[in-house]
Write an enzyme that holds these catalytic residues in place. Structure first.
Site, PDB file in Angstrom:
ATOM      1  CG  ASN A 209      -1.965  -1.103   1.150  1.00  0.00           C
ATOM      2  OD1 ASN A 209      -2.604  -1.299   0.120  1.00  0.00           O
ATOM      3  ND2 ASN A 209      -2.109  -1.845   2.234  1.00  0.00           N
TER       4      ASN A 209
ATOM      5  CB  ILE B 273      11.543  -7.993  -2.305  1.00  0.00           C
ATOM      6  CG1 ILE B 273      10.644  -7.134  -1.411  1.00  0.00           C
ATOM      7  CG2 ILE B 273      12.986  -7.989  -1.810  1.00  0.00           C
ATOM      8  CD1 ILE B 273      10.942  -5.659  -1.423  1.00  0.00           C
TER       9      ILE B 273
ATOM     10  CD  GLU C 276      16.727   0.814  -8.487  1.00  0.00           C
ATOM     11  OE1 GLU C 276      17.374   1.825  -8.195  1.00  0.00           O
ATOM     12  OE2 GLU C 276      17.238  -0.294  -8.721  1.00  0.00           O
TER      13      GLU C 276
ATOM     14  CB  SER D 144       8.268   7.845 -16.228  1.00  0.00           C
ATOM     15  OG  SER D 144       9.014   6.843 -16.879  1.00  0.00           O
TER      16      SER D 144
END
Length: 396
Positions: free
Chosen positions: A146, A174, A380, A383
Site C-alpha cells: 500500500n 522485492i 526504482e 517516470s
C-alpha cells in the site's frame, strides 16, 4: 574491440569534461561480458524467461567474474571500480538478458550499495566480502503493498526492545526476496508521516519469522526473481541497524540516486539489444527485391533509435561521472533514468514494428526486449516520480 566507439563516453578529463574513449577497464569488461553472454546466457535466455527460473548458477559465475561487487573496494573483496565500468557492465549484460542484468544491478546498487554507503566497519567487513563475490545474494526492501512512492506511510514497523528490534509487516516487489541470503530492509520506527520516521536494518535469511511470500508472475524480467518479504515478530540485534535511528528514508533516497543510474544503464542495454537485432534484420529482410533498410520508413526508425541511444548514454555517463567525483547526482540520475527508460520502451516498440509479424513471435528476439523494457519505467521510481524529482531540483 575498438577503443573509440560511437557511444559510451569513458573517462573524465581533469578539467571536468568527457574523454569519449573507453577506458581499458571498460574495454575488458565489455569484451568479457560479450564472450560470457554468448556462451552462457544467449543459449538459455528464452528457457529462463518461459520458466521464470532465477539462474542462481549464473549469478554465482558473475560473482567469480567480479561483476557482483563492481563498486566495492578491493579490501572487501570487490572489484574496486567506478560508475563508468558499472554502467558498461550492466548495459552489456542487458543486451543479452534484461532479467540477469536487472538482478546484477539490484544486488550491486541496492543491498550491497546500501551497506557500502552506510554500514559501519564491522558490518562492511561481515557482509561485503560475501556479497561482492556472490557467495551471498542480496535483497533490498522499501516498497510495500500500500506504499510505493508513499514510503513515509509504510506499515512495516520495527519496535525497540532493549538491545534488539522486533519487526512486523510485509514488503513486496522485492528482487531476490526468496533466494537472497541477506536483505537490507527499511522499517518505520516513528509515527506515520513524521520526519525521520524510518530506519534501515540488515536481516539474514533464516532469522526466525523472516520469510519470502508470494512470487510474482510478471510480464517481463521473468528470470529475475520478485517476491514478497514477510516479517512476523522478527527479532534482530541493534548491531544490525544501519546508521542512526530515523535515518532510513534519507539513506534510501541516496541509494536510489545511484540505483537510478543502474536502471538507466539497464535501459540502454535493452535498447541496444533491440536496435542491433532490428538493424541486422532490416539489412537481411528482402521486400520488393531489396532490403527493407533501403526504405525510408525503416531507415528513419533506425536513425531515431541510434540518436535516442546516444542521448541516453550521454545522460547516464554524466550521472556516472558525477558519482565518481563525489558530486550531487539526484537530478542527473533522475534525468538519465527517466529518459533512458522511456527511450528503451520506444525503441523496443519500433523494433517489433520493423520485424512486423515476426516481432510478435517468441522465436525472434525483439518481443522479449519489448516486454522487459517496460519495467525500467517503473522500478526504482516511476517516470512520473522522476519528473517530480527533476522538477523539484530545477525549481529550487
Amino acid at each position: 574491440m575498438e577503443k573509440h566507439l560511437d557511444t559510451l563516453p569513458g573517462t573524465a578529463e581533469p578539467a571536468g569534461g568527457f574523454d569519449f574513449d573507453l577506458t581499458d577497464n571498460q574495454i575488458q569488461i565489455a569484451d568479457m561480458i560479450r564472450k560470457y553472454g554468448e556462451e552462457r546466457i544467449r543459449p538459455v535466455v528464452m528457457e529462463l524467461d518461459e520458466s521464470q527460473h532465477f539462474p542462481l548458477d549464473i549469478m554465482k559465475e558473475l560473482g567469480q567474474l567480479g561483476l557482483m561487487g563492481v563498486l566495492v573496494p578491493e579490501e572487501y573483496g570487490g572489484s574496486g571500480m567506478g560508475y563508468f565500468e558499472y554502467i558498461t557492465a550492466i548495459s552489456e549484460l542487458g543486451k543479452f538478458c534484461g532479467s540477469i542484468a536487472l538482478s546484477m544491478a539490484a544486488h550491486n546498487s541496492l543491498c550491497t550499495g546500501h551497506i557500502l554507503a552506510f554500514g559501519n566497519e564491522s558490518q562492511k567487513a561481515t557482509y561485503l566480502p560475501k556479497l561482492a563475490t556472490a557467495e551471498w545474494i542480496g535483497a533490498w526492501g522499501l516498497t510495500e503493498p500500500n506504499t510505493g512512492s508513499d514510503a513515509g506511510n509504510m506499515l512495516t514497523v520495527a519496535v525497540r526492545d532493549g538491545d534488539h528490534w522486533v519487526i512486523n509487516g510485509a514488503k513486496n516487489f522485492i528482487t531476490h526476496g526468496a533466494s537472497g541470503d541477506v536483505a537490507v530492509v527499511v522499517c518505520r520506527t516513528g509515527e506515520k508521516r513524521a520526519k525521520n520516521n524510518a530506519t534501515a536494518f540488515i536481516i539474514e535469511k533464516g532469522t526466525p519469522g523472516f520469510r519470502p511470500g508470494r512470487k510474482e508472475n510478471k510480464l517481463g524480467m521473468r528470470a529475475s526473481e520478485t517476491t514478497e518479504l514477510i516479517f512476523e515478530d522478527v527479532r534482530i540485534p541493534d548491531a544490525n541497524r544501519l546508521g542512526e535511528v530515523g535515518d532510513g528514508f534519507h539513506q534510501a533516497m541516496k541509494v536510489l540516486d545511484g540505483g537510478r543510474i543502474s536502471i538507466a544503464a539497464l535501459s540502454i542495454g535493452i535498447a541496444k539489444g533491440a536496435y542491433e537485432a532490428c538493424l541486422r534484420y532490416a539489412q537481411e529482410r528482402q521486400q520488393f527485391d531489396q532490403p527493407i533498410a533501403n526504405f525510408q520508413a525503416i531507415s528513419f526508425k533506425l536513425a531515431n533509435m541510434a540518436v535516442e541511444i546516444q542521448a541516453a548514454e550521454l545522460l547516464t555517463f554524466k550521472a556516472g561521472w558525477l558519482k565518481n567525483n563525489g558530486q550531487k547526482v539526484t537530478q542527473a540520475s533522475a534525468m538519465a533514468k527517466y529518459y533512458a527508460s522511456e527511450a528503451a520502451v520506444r525503441i523496443a516498440n519500433e523494433a517489433v514494428q520493423i520485424f512486423g509479424g515476426y516481432g510478435y513471435i517468441k522465436e525472434f528476439p525483439v518481443e522479449k526486449y519489448y516486454r522487459d523494457a517496460k519495467l525500467c519505467t517503473i522500478g526504482e521510481g516511476t517516470s512520473e516520480i522522476q519528473q517530480l524529482v527533476i522538477a523539484r531540483e530545477v525549481l529550487r
